[in-house]
Design a protein around this motif. Structure first.
Motif, PDB file in Angstrom:
ATOM      1  N   LEU A  15       0.829  -1.207   0.000  1.00 53.33           N
ATOM      2  CA  LEU A  15       0.000   0.000   0.000  1.00 53.33           C
ATOM      3  C   LEU A  15       0.858   1.251   0.000  1.00 53.33           C
ATOM      4  O   LEU A  15       1.790   1.374   0.796  1.00 53.33           O
ATOM      5  N   VAL A  16       0.526   2.180  -0.894  1.00 58.86           N
ATOM      6  CA  VAL A  16       1.053   3.547  -0.831  1.00 58.86           C
ATOM      7  C   VAL A  16      -0.104   4.412  -0.334  1.00 58.86           C
ATOM      8  O   VAL A  16      -1.030   4.707  -1.079  1.00 58.86           O
ATOM      9  N   PRO A  17      -0.087   4.797   0.942  1.00 59.95           N
ATOM     10  CA  PRO A  17      -1.268   5.417   1.536  1.00 59.95           C
ATOM     11  C   PRO A  17      -1.451   6.871   1.105  1.00 59.95           C
ATOM     12  O   PRO A  17      -0.501   7.545   0.680  1.00 59.95           O
ATOM     13  N   GLN A  18      -2.674   7.325   1.231  1.00 57.92           N
ATOM     14  CA  GLN A  18      -2.959   8.743   1.009  1.00 57.92           C
ATOM     15  C   GLN A  18      -2.163   9.560   2.032  1.00 57.92           C
ATOM     16  O   GLN A  18      -2.102   9.226   3.208  1.00 57.92           O
ATOM     17  N   GLY A  19      -1.543  10.626   1.566  1.00 57.61           N
ATOM     18  CA  GLY A  19      -0.732  11.432   2.467  1.00 57.61           C
ATOM     19  C   GLY A  19       0.686  10.924   2.636  1.00 57.61           C
ATOM     20  O   GLY A  19       1.460  11.474   3.410  1.00 57.61           O
ATOM     21  N   ARG A  20       1.009   9.818   1.955  1.00 56.10           N
ATOM     22  CA  ARG A  20       2.368   9.272   1.864  1.00 56.10           C
ATOM     23  C   ARG A  20       2.845   8.585   3.130  1.00 56.10           C
ATOM     24  O   ARG A  20       3.409   7.501   3.084  1.00 56.10           O
TER      25      ARG A  20
END
Length: 231
Positions: free
Chosen positions: A80-85
């Protein structure tokens, strides 16, 4: 292949997803589209194992992963590359990349040289703290960290958010390259419609936690699609 089959997801008594399904195949980008607050990030978090589902199943390569902890999903090849990094601002670029080692067996705990080829800026700034990077550089770092795990499913939650146009073009090129190798399924949450349209092989559109439209890339030209994306 990753398959999400008719899942419901709740936060307390509030239902965030209702009967949502999705299929992601190697060599394809599956886009999750919709306005803010319709459940896109909830769906990504459900796939990653960060938020449990109340109903429905998730399978990966034919194995039921519905109850599998997030760490085990990461070990199985879901990144996962999350929202907000969510990078570590006090760690160096190299140390941030090495956090991806956690789900890898010891013999695979190395940073693939390809990551520096995909993102030359990371090599140039290897010993700089994550917090010193620009937003676009941090996004490249977050994607690089996910790629360290050698994923077979890459989940990207709004990778263009707050990013300058030149970096968006770089990210688009890299997503297309990873897709075209045919070994990785990519699930992309995106609000930037043109970016999503150029990359998508398949898509679903969510509204109020439900799937309202789905199809192949050609269907993204329809006016009905835009009705669910405009404010």
């Amino acid at each position: 292949m990753l398959k999400v089959d008719a899942i419901d997801l709740y936060y307390g008594a509030s239902r965030a997803l209702s009967d949502v399904s999705l299929v992601a195949e190697a060599g394809k980008v599956t886009c999750i589209l919709g306005r803010n607050g319709v459940g896109k990030t909830s769906l990504i978090r459900a796939i990653a194992g960060l938020t449990p589902v109340r109903k429905g199943t998730l399978t990966f390569d034919g194995k039921d992963i519905t109850k599998l902890p997030s760490a085990e999903r990461a070990r199985s090849g879901i990144a996962l590359v999350p929202q907000g990094r969510e990078i570590f601002t006090q760690l160096t670029v190299e140390e941030n990349l090495k956090t991806g080692f956690a789900c890898l067996p010891r013999e695979h705990r190395s940073i693939p040289l390809e990551i520096y080829e995909l993102f030359p800026v990371l090599k140039d700034m290897l010993h700089r703290r994550g917090g010193d990077l620009s937003g676009g550089q941090q996004q490249q770092l977050a994607i690089g960290r996910a790629l360290v795990t050698r994923p077979r499913v890459l989940l990207l939650d709004e990778p263009t958010e707050g990013i300058q146009p030149s970096i968006i073009k770089d990210i688009e090129r890299i997503i297309a390259l990873l897709r075209d190798r045919g070994t990785m399924a990519i699930v992309l949450v995106e609000q930037y419609f043109e970016f999503a349209k150029r990359l998508a092989d398949n898509f679903i559109i969510l509204n109020r936690g439900k799937t309202v439209l789905e199809g192949e890339r050609v269907a993204l030209e329809g006016q009905e699609v835009k009705a669910f994306l405009t404010v």
